[in-house]
Design a protein around this motif. Sequence first.
Motif, short mmCIF file in Angstrom:
data_model
loop_
_atom_site.label_atom_id
_atom_site.label_comp_id
_atom_site.label_asym_id
_atom_site.label_seq_id
_atom_site.Cartn_x
_atom_site.Cartn_y
_atom_site.Cartn_z
N THR A 192 -31.06 -8.91 -36.90
CA THR A 192 -31.36 -7.84 -37.84
C THR A 192 -30.83 -8.19 -39.24
OG1 THR A 192 -29.31 -6.75 -37.15
CG2 THR A 192 -31.36 -6.01 -36.11
N VAL A 193 -31.26 -7.40 -40.21
CA VAL A 193 -30.74 -7.52 -41.58
C VAL A 193 -29.53 -6.61 -41.69
CG1 VAL A 193 -31.25 -7.08 -44.01
CG2 VAL A 193 -33.02 -8.04 -42.51
N ARG A 194 -28.37 -7.20 -41.98
CA ARG A 194 -27.15 -6.40 -42.00
C ARG A 194 -26.34 -6.52 -43.29
NH1 ARG A 194 -27.32 -8.97 -37.25
NH2 ARG A 194 -25.56 -10.36 -37.64
N ALA A 206 -34.96 -10.41 -44.49
CA ALA A 206 -35.55 -9.20 -45.09
C ALA A 206 -36.88 -9.50 -45.76
CB ALA A 206 -34.58 -8.59 -46.10
N GLU A 207 -37.13 -10.74 -46.15
CA GLU A 207 -38.37 -11.12 -46.83
C GLU A 207 -39.50 -11.41 -45.85
OE1 GLU A 207 -37.20 -14.51 -49.05
OE2 GLU A 207 -36.06 -13.36 -50.55
N GLN A 239 -29.51 -5.16 -48.42
CA GLN A 239 -30.48 -4.09 -48.27
C GLN A 239 -31.83 -4.69 -47.88
OE1 GLN A 239 -30.02 -0.68 -48.59
NE2 GLN A 239 -27.84 -1.17 -48.67
N GLY A 240 -32.51 -4.05 -46.97
CA GLY A 240 -33.82 -4.54 -46.58
C GLY A 240 -34.16 -4.15 -45.16
N GLU A 281 -24.46 -16.61 -45.85
CA GLU A 281 -24.79 -15.48 -44.97
C GLU A 281 -25.76 -14.54 -45.67
OE1 GLU A 281 -20.97 -14.66 -42.11
OE2 GLU A 281 -20.82 -13.99 -44.19
N LEU A 282 -25.50 -14.29 -46.96
CA LEU A 282 -26.41 -13.43 -47.72
C LEU A 282 -27.79 -14.05 -47.84
CD1 LEU A 282 -24.05 -12.18 -50.60
CD2 LEU A 282 -24.64 -11.02 -48.47
#
Length: 229
Positions: free
Chosen positions: A70-72, A50-51, A75-76, A42-43
């Motif tokens: 979304t990025v959840r 995010a990239e 961080q990002g 998941e990460l």
Amino acid sequence: MTTKTNRPHVLMMSEITADGKLTLKKGASSKILMKYMAHETELLLHNTRAEYDAIMVGANTIRIDNSFLTVRYVQGKSPLRVIPCSLADIPLDSNVLGPDAPTAIAVSEAAPKDRIEAIKAKGAHVIVAGKTRVELPLLLTILKEKFGVNKLMIEGGPTLNWHMLHDRLVDEIRLIHLPFIVGGSDTPSLVGGMHINSEDEMIRLNLKKYYLCGSNLVSEFDVLYGEAP
């Protein structure tokens, strides 16, 4: 044919079962299988989001999954959400039309004007890319030239995945392998679309990396269009 110089670099990323399926059965949400991904995977998915500058899924996937895209979990910044929807008939209560991240709905010239205005009223961009249906090469050119999208990831269903590969728009594929078999002759698999007639029409891949991410095997490929085996 669109070339790499006037379109974003494209990564196709998906979870698949051991028999190549995306869901439990036709019409079922992929979220059912995704909940069995390892936390580390998941990460990986959210770090990848995010990239990238933008993320794209098909309208039917939105209707079934109602994803946020979304990025959840890391961080990002959340990427631009891009949804091809030729007739602009995406449900107006879809999560991608919420305020969590910017969204662009790609439509054709045939889309009813009232639907387009309703989408704009939700705060989303509308991109017209094609006469009767969204033309993906044109859409990707617009995304790069007008929205500054240099890196695009797709988490599509089988129809979007097929059209992107058929139009030679995918550069890399990253697969998260889930240790399940679900079967079903009409259960959606990674790529749908038309049947091929010979091995000459197969899209060839080059396996460049594989690794365990938590308990999930991840494989990464380059897509080799028109190259000899």
